[in-house]
Design a protein around this motif. Sequence first.
Motif, PDB file in Angstrom:
ATOM      1  N   THR A   1      -7.279  -6.628   5.242  1.00  0.00           N
ATOM      2  CA  THR A   1      -7.274  -4.639   5.327  1.00  0.00           C
ATOM      3  C   THR A   1      -8.678  -4.529   5.122  1.00  0.00           C
ATOM      4  O   THR A   1      -9.293  -3.706   6.058  1.00  0.00           O
ATOM      5  N   ILE A   2      -9.344  -5.166   4.210  1.00  0.00           N
ATOM      6  CA  ILE A   2     -10.882  -5.330   3.929  1.00  0.00           C
ATOM      7  C   ILE A   2     -11.867  -5.476   4.423  1.00  0.00           C
ATOM      8  O   ILE A   2     -12.753  -4.337   5.430  1.00  0.00           O
ATOM      9  N   MET A   3     -11.968  -6.485   5.264  1.00  0.00           N
ATOM     10  CA  MET A   3     -12.325  -7.235   6.430  1.00  0.00           C
ATOM     11  C   MET A   3     -12.048  -5.968   8.015  1.00  0.00           C
ATOM     12  O   MET A   3     -13.260  -5.763   9.040  1.00  0.00           O
TER      13      MET A   3
ATOM     14  N   ALA B   1      -0.559  -1.649  -3.400  1.00  0.00           N
ATOM     15  CA  ALA B   1      -1.248  -0.139  -3.478  1.00  0.00           C
ATOM     16  C   ALA B   1      -2.294   0.046  -3.379  1.00  0.00           C
ATOM     17  O   ALA B   1      -2.697   0.517  -2.015  1.00  0.00           O
ATOM     18  N   VAL B   2      -3.612  -0.218  -3.246  1.00  0.00           N
ATOM     19  CA  VAL B   2      -4.677  -1.119  -2.644  1.00  0.00           C
ATOM     20  C   VAL B   2      -4.695  -1.019  -0.999  1.00  0.00           C
ATOM     21  O   VAL B   2      -5.129  -0.492  -0.410  1.00  0.00           O
ATOM     22  N   SER B   3      -3.726  -1.733  -0.655  1.00  0.00           N
ATOM     23  CA  SER B   3      -3.608  -2.567   0.749  1.00  0.00           C
ATOM     24  C   SER B   3      -2.836  -1.507   1.383  1.00  0.00           C
ATOM     25  O   SER B   3      -3.490  -1.708   2.612  1.00  0.00           O
ATOM     26  N   LEU B   4      -1.679  -1.305   0.727  1.00  0.00           N
ATOM     27  CA  LEU B   4      -1.336   0.263   1.878  1.00  0.00           C
ATOM     28  C   LEU B   4      -2.688   1.352   1.929  1.00  0.00           C
ATOM     29  O   LEU B   4      -2.551   1.965   3.062  1.00  0.00           O
TER      30      LEU B   4
ATOM     31  N   LYS C   1      -2.630  -1.242  11.264  1.00  0.00           N
ATOM     32  CA  LYS C   1      -0.872  -0.081  11.028  1.00  0.00           C
ATOM     33  C   LYS C   1       0.431  -1.047  11.368  1.00  0.00           C
ATOM     34  O   LYS C   1       0.968  -1.067   9.678  1.00  0.00           O
ATOM     35  N   TYR C   2      -0.362  -2.405  10.829  1.00  0.00           N
ATOM     36  CA  TYR C   2       0.962  -3.329  10.879  1.00  0.00           C
ATOM     37  C   TYR C   2       1.315  -4.458   9.632  1.00  0.00           C
ATOM     38  O   TYR C   2       2.089  -3.871   8.662  1.00  0.00           O
ATOM     39  N   ILE C   3      -0.211  -4.157   8.435  1.00  0.00           N
ATOM     40  CA  ILE C   3      -0.304  -4.560   7.250  1.00  0.00           C
ATOM     41  C   ILE C   3       0.304  -2.669   6.603  1.00  0.00           C
ATOM     42  O   ILE C   3       1.003  -2.736   5.967  1.00  0.00           O
ATOM     43  N   THR C   4      -0.030  -1.641   7.374  1.00  0.00           N
ATOM     44  CA  THR C   4       0.758  -0.761   7.146  1.00  0.00           C
ATOM     45  C   THR C   4       2.039  -0.438   6.587  1.00  0.00           C
ATOM     46  O   THR C   4       2.496  -0.097   5.283  1.00  0.00           O
ATOM     47  N   PHE C   5       2.509  -0.781   7.184  1.00  0.00           N
ATOM     48  CA  PHE C   5       4.395  -1.096   7.527  1.00  0.00           C
ATOM     49  C   PHE C   5       4.475  -2.033   6.658  1.00  0.00           C
ATOM     50  O   PHE C   5       5.783  -2.132   6.119  1.00  0.00           O
ATOM     51  N   SER C   6       3.966  -3.309   6.405  1.00  0.00           N
ATOM     52  CA  SER C   6       4.177  -4.441   5.791  1.00  0.00           C
ATOM     53  C   SER C   6       4.041  -3.916   4.066  1.00  0.00           C
ATOM     54  O   SER C   6       5.207  -4.755   3.417  1.00  0.00           O
ATOM     55  N   MET C   7       3.022  -3.561   3.888  1.00  0.00           N
ATOM     56  CA  MET C   7       3.178  -2.919   2.279  1.00  0.00           C
ATOM     57  C   MET C   7       4.111  -1.920   2.105  1.00  0.00           C
ATOM     58  O   MET C   7       3.905  -1.794   0.958  1.00  0.00           O
ATOM     59  N   LEU C   8       4.702  -1.480   2.992  1.00  0.00           N
ATOM     60  CA  LEU C   8       5.464  -0.251   3.081  1.00  0.00           C
ATOM     61  C   LEU C   8       6.864  -0.685   2.980  1.00  0.00           C
ATOM     62  O   LEU C   8       7.545  -0.370   1.495  1.00  0.00           O
ATOM     63  N   VAL C   9       7.237  -1.867   3.606  1.00  0.00           N
ATOM     64  CA  VAL C   9       8.080  -2.396   2.909  1.00  0.00           C
ATOM     65  C   VAL C   9       8.440  -2.686   1.530  1.00  0.00           C
ATOM     66  O   VAL C   9       9.366  -3.126   0.996  1.00  0.00           O
ATOM     67  N   PHE C  10       6.920  -3.810   1.791  1.00  0.00           N
ATOM     68  CA  PHE C  10       7.108  -4.979   0.133  1.00  0.00           C
ATOM     69  C   PHE C  10       7.199  -3.599  -0.971  1.00  0.00           C
ATOM     70  O   PHE C  10       7.769  -4.126  -1.851  1.00  0.00           O
ATOM     71  N   CYS C  11       6.443  -2.594  -0.880  1.00  0.00           N
ATOM     72  CA  CYS C  11       6.498  -1.299  -2.093  1.00  0.00           C
ATOM     73  C   CYS C  11       7.722  -0.844  -2.297  1.00  0.00           C
ATOM     74  O   CYS C  11       8.465  -0.939  -2.872  1.00  0.00           O
ATOM     75  N   SER C  12       8.642  -0.638  -0.933  1.00  0.00           N
ATOM     76  CA  SER C  12       9.873   0.026  -1.139  1.00  0.00           C
ATOM     77  C   SER C  12      10.814  -1.406  -1.676  1.00  0.00           C
ATOM     78  O   SER C  12      12.117  -0.666  -2.700  1.00  0.00           O
ATOM     79  N   VAL C  13      10.719  -2.246  -1.716  1.00  0.00           N
ATOM     80  CA  VAL C  13      11.744  -3.013  -2.028  1.00  0.00           C
ATOM     81  C   VAL C  13      11.809  -3.529  -3.395  1.00  0.00           C
ATOM     82  O   VAL C  13      12.575  -3.521  -4.533  1.00  0.00           O
TER      83      VAL C  13
ATOM     84  N   ALA D   1      10.015 -11.379   3.724  1.00  0.00           N
ATOM     85  CA  ALA D   1       9.938 -11.307   5.305  1.00  0.00           C
ATOM     86  C   ALA D   1       9.015  -9.897   5.452  1.00  0.00           C
ATOM     87  O   ALA D   1       9.135 -10.156   7.252  1.00  0.00           O
ATOM     88  N   GLY D   2       9.652  -8.980   5.063  1.00  0.00           N
ATOM     89  CA  GLY D   2       8.878  -8.258   5.357  1.00  0.00           C
ATOM     90  C   GLY D   2       8.105  -8.101   5.961  1.00  0.00           C
ATOM     91  O   GLY D   2       7.648  -7.647   7.293  1.00  0.00           O
ATOM     92  N   ILE D   3       6.621  -8.704   4.999  1.00  0.00           N
ATOM     93  CA  ILE D   3       5.431  -9.024   5.275  1.00  0.00           C
ATOM     94  C   ILE D   3       5.120  -9.714   6.867  1.00  0.00           C
ATOM     95  O   ILE D   3       4.274  -9.585   7.679  1.00  0.00           O
ATOM     96  N   LEU D   4       6.558 -11.097   6.831  1.00  0.00           N
ATOM     97  CA  LEU D   4       6.115 -11.806   8.265  1.00  0.00           C
ATOM     98  C   LEU D   4       6.496 -11.064   8.991  1.00  0.00           C
ATOM     99  O   LEU D   4       5.513 -10.905   9.704  1.00  0.00           O
ATOM    100  N   ALA D   5       7.263 -10.312   9.187  1.00  0.00           N
ATOM    101  CA  ALA D   5       8.111  -9.608  10.527  1.00  0.00           C
ATOM    102  C   ALA D   5       6.871  -8.536  10.478  1.00  0.00           C
ATOM    103  O   ALA D   5       6.513  -7.925  12.018  1.00  0.00           O
ATOM    104  N   CYS D   6       6.702  -7.154  10.163  1.00  0.00           N
ATOM    105  CA  CYS D   6       5.300  -6.933  10.177  1.00  0.00           C
ATOM    106  C   CYS D   6       4.149  -6.869  10.276  1.00  0.00           C
ATOM    107  O   CYS D   6       3.395  -6.384  11.504  1.00  0.00           O
ATOM    108  N   ILE D   7       3.597  -7.820   9.735  1.00  0.00           N
ATOM    109  CA  ILE D   7       1.976  -8.658  10.531  1.00  0.00           C
ATOM    110  C   ILE D   7       1.986  -9.041  11.781  1.00  0.00           C
ATOM    111  O   ILE D   7       1.573  -9.635  12.373  1.00  0.00           O
ATOM    112  N   PHE D   8       3.084 -11.136  11.463  1.00  0.00           N
ATOM    113  CA  PHE D   8       2.873 -11.481  12.314  1.00  0.00           C
ATOM    114  C   PHE D   8       3.911 -11.846  13.141  1.00  0.00           C
ATOM    115  O   PHE D   8       3.613 -12.216  14.857  1.00  0.00           O
TER     116      PHE D   8
END
Length: 197
Positions: A21-23, A107-110, A127-139, A168-175
């Motif tokens: 995300t920083i890159m 949270a910082v990544s999100l 956008k993909y990172i945002t969704f993956s971090m939303l899934v991660f935080c909600s879980v 699985a949320g991180i994999l699904a949303c990013i990759f």
Amino acid sequence: MRQISFGIFFSIALSSVLAKTIMVCIAFKATKPDSSWRKLLEVRVSYYVVVICSFIQVLICVIWLSVSPPYQEFDHHSYPGKIIIQCNEGSDIWFYSMLGYLGFLAAVSLVLAFMVRTLPDSFNEAKYITFSMLVFCSVWISMIPAYLSTRGKNMVAVEIFAILSSSAGILACIFFPKCYILIMKPELNCRNQLVKK
């Protein structure tokens, strides 16, 4: 060692997402020829982010083990007529510090990914990172009350479910979007298509 290894491996995964995300942020800030952000593209910023963020988690875990190591505990109350031998994590403060640090990285990544989500789509994975971090935080937010209300071997099941579903949320949303383009629409994976967009 279950909790320690989980904390360290997940901190490596989350710090890698944070570095990515920083890159993305730096790449779009460095578009001007005289920008000072261009120097950061040459430096291995992503490696430093992963190493430093992971080292902080290792430091938390080492302090946890040295101050209040886990110990064997006999549970007489969960199941009447049975004695369950289980591992007591030792200090709850350090256990929740380890989990809190993972939440901080997520949270910082999100927040970073959410700030750069409107950049051009061709190069933007925010956008993909945002969704993956939303899934991660909600879980993990929903896991905390479930974890605190269970006892014995059910605690391990709750933790394993949270680990697997957030991974699985991180994999699904990013990759998976990348795999979809590579496998189903390879014509979109060319330089001309990216420049055209």
